[in-house]
Write a protein that holds these residues in place. Structure first.
Motif, short mmCIF file in Angstrom:
data_model
loop_
_atom_site.label_atom_id
_atom_site.label_comp_id
_atom_site.label_asym_id
_atom_site.label_seq_id
_atom_site.Cartn_x
_atom_site.Cartn_y
_atom_site.Cartn_z
N ASP A 1 58.27 28.93 49.79
CA ASP A 1 57.19 29.89 49.64
C ASP A 1 57.08 30.21 48.16
O ASP A 1 58.08 30.18 47.44
CB ASP A 1 57.49 31.19 50.42
N SER B 1 51.49 27.88 58.87
CA SER B 1 50.65 28.75 59.68
C SER B 1 50.08 29.87 58.82
O SER B 1 50.82 30.48 58.02
CB SER B 1 51.45 29.33 60.85
N GLU C 1 55.02 36.24 61.08
CA GLU C 1 54.68 36.52 62.48
C GLU C 1 55.39 35.50 63.36
O GLU C 1 54.96 34.35 63.49
CB GLU C 1 53.15 36.40 62.62
C1 SAM Z 1 50.17 35.24 55.61
S1 SAM Z 1 51.69 34.58 55.04
C2 SAM Z 1 52.13 33.59 56.44
C3 SAM Z 1 53.61 33.42 56.55
C4 SAM Z 1 54.08 32.58 57.73
N1 SAM Z 1 53.64 31.22 57.60
C5 SAM Z 1 53.63 33.15 59.06
O1 SAM Z 1 52.80 32.52 59.74
O2 SAM Z 1 54.11 34.23 59.45
C6 SAM Z 1 51.20 33.36 53.80
C7 SAM Z 1 52.35 32.92 52.91
O3 SAM Z 1 51.90 31.88 52.06
C8 SAM Z 1 52.57 31.99 50.82
N2 SAM Z 1 51.85 31.21 49.79
C9 SAM Z 1 50.62 31.43 49.29
N3 SAM Z 1 50.30 30.48 48.38
C10 SAM Z 1 51.36 29.64 48.30
C11 SAM Z 1 51.64 28.44 47.56
N4 SAM Z 1 50.74 27.95 46.69
N5 SAM Z 1 52.82 27.84 47.76
C12 SAM Z 1 53.73 28.34 48.63
N6 SAM Z 1 53.52 29.45 49.35
C13 SAM Z 1 52.35 30.11 49.20
C14 SAM Z 1 52.58 33.50 50.58
O4 SAM Z 1 53.54 33.87 49.61
C15 SAM Z 1 52.87 34.02 51.99
O5 SAM Z 1 54.25 34.20 52.21
#
Ligand code: SAM
Length: 364
Positions: free
Chosen positions: A217, A287, A134
């Motif tokens: 990520d 975020s 986003e």
């Molecule tokens: C809802 S998305 C938010 C993406 C971005 N930060 C935004 O605000 O648009 C959450 C992200 O966290 C990543 N994620 C979840 N657990 C993680 C971890 N342990 N290490 C790295 N990334 C992770 C997911 O793969 C996903 O891409």
């Protein structure tokens, strides 16, 4: 009634609840069309229709787990993906488009037929966990970066975790209309973000220089792959054409800037990469990511951040900036900053989850 039937009924009730909760969120956050589709979907689950069959992998889960696994968002995304694919023009015609509100009743009929004719298409889409990126969240993060720049008077080294496709890494190249607080950024930027601002203005005059940017990520979204790109678009809610246009503009900029996101867990990556260095402010940011971490990962990451903070100094400060729901209410998304040396945790703002508003509360 046998116990199996009774269990089946409670499964359906949990599913229905999860879809109704998501319908409420879509109605609140600007997609009445998606809300109407989800309400019809909930009735279909109650009646044991084709959607009930698609939800078989989640049978027996509580409504809370179903919301956590974003089952309703998976289905909504699968439906929108079919629209975006161009494979079903009749369905696409029922969806909202600029100047056309959409016809949820007709869309639901077409979707029901599609689920009966091609259940595997929906099942395959829904088997992935939803991933969004986003870009308007940059409007919430921006005042945090400005605060760090003003207080440290140093150039910034950026490290983003849970970055998805990495679009918020380019926050300093976007243009911002912060309503009553003013404007910031390149007026010629193809990505233009507006947000409804309340409270005092942030330090818009701070000199900002980004000297490096990196991101990780667990499962980066490779926007160079057309299928992954369409998946990102599919999670945008129908009728929110401005949101889709912002995403497309940011994707074009990310492609041109050759933005990369490293595939690694946030805990090891943070400890290895975000080490403070002399002559720059090292900024770790994220975020809408924290809620996806198991409790033990949250604890490990908090410990890793604390270790980096201890290594900071006045000439090598370390900042932890995050836009996340408060631990006590998912509805209260907060921008918080901890800056070392010192390490005081500060609430800077209450923000909209998609970036539509910022209520700045930080002390001047
Ligand atoms: C809802 S998305 C938010 C993406 C971005 N930060 C935004 O605000 O648009 C959450 C992200 O966290 C990543 N994620 C979840 N657990 C993680 C971890 N342990 N290490 C790295 N990334 C992770 C997911 O793969 C996903 O891409």
């Amino acid at each position: 009634m046998g116990s199996g039937e009774a269990r089946g009924m409670s499964d359906a009730a949990a599913m229905v609840r999860a879809f109704e909760i998501q319908a409420g969120a879509c109605a609140t956050f600007g997609s009445p069309f998606s809300a109407a589709l989800l309400d019809r979907a909930a009735r279909d689950i109650e009646a044991g229709g084709p959607l009930a069959d698609l939800l078989a992998p989640w049978r027996g889960r509580s409504a809370r787990v179903l919301v956590g696994e974003a089952v309703a968002i998976r289905w909504l995304g699968g439906a929108h993906d079919l629209v975006l694919s161009g494979e079903d023009p009749a369905l696409a015609h029922t969806y909202p488009a600029p100047g056309r509100p959409g016809d949820a009743e007709a869309a639901w009929s077409a979707l029901r037929e599609a689920m009966i004719a091609r259940p595997e298409r929906f099942a395959t889409f829904m088997s992935h966990e939803p991933q969004t990126n986003e870009v308007r969240r940059s409007a919430c993060l921006l005042p945090g970066f400005l605060t760090i720049a003003r207080e440290t008077t140093l150039p910034l080294r950026l490290f983003e975790i849970g970055a998805s496709a990495g679009l918020n890494q380019l926050w300093d190249r976007y243009h911002y209309d912060l309503g009553q607080a003013g404007e910031w950024g390149d007026p010629g930027s193809p990505v233009r973000l507006d947000t409804a601002w309340s409270g005092p203005a942030p330090p818009l005059e701070a000199a900002v220089s980004v000297i490096s940017r990196a991101a990780c990520d667990r499962k980066p979204v490779d926007f160079r792959d057309p299928a992954a790109r369409r998946r990102l678009e599919a999670y945008m809610w129908a009728g929110q054409s401005e949101r889709l246009a912002r995403l497309d503009a940011a994707l074009a900029m990310a492609l041109a800037a050759d933005i990369r996101v490293e595939a690694e867990d946030a805990v090891t990556w943070t400890a290895r990469r975000a080490v403070p260095e002399e002559g720059a402010a090292t900024v770790l940011f994220h975020s809408i990511f924290w809620q996806y971490l198991p409790t033990e990962t949250q604890a490990a990451l908090t410990a890793a951040v604390g270790d980096l903070g201890v290594r900071a100094s006045a000439t090598a400060p370390f900042a932890w900036l995050r836009m996340e729901p408060s631990p006590t209410s998912m509805a209260d998304v907060q921008l918080r900053l901890t800056l070392w040396p010192g390490g005081e945790d500060r609430l800077l703002a209450h923000v909209h989850p998609h970036g539509a508003s910022v209520e700045w509360v930080a002390a001047a």
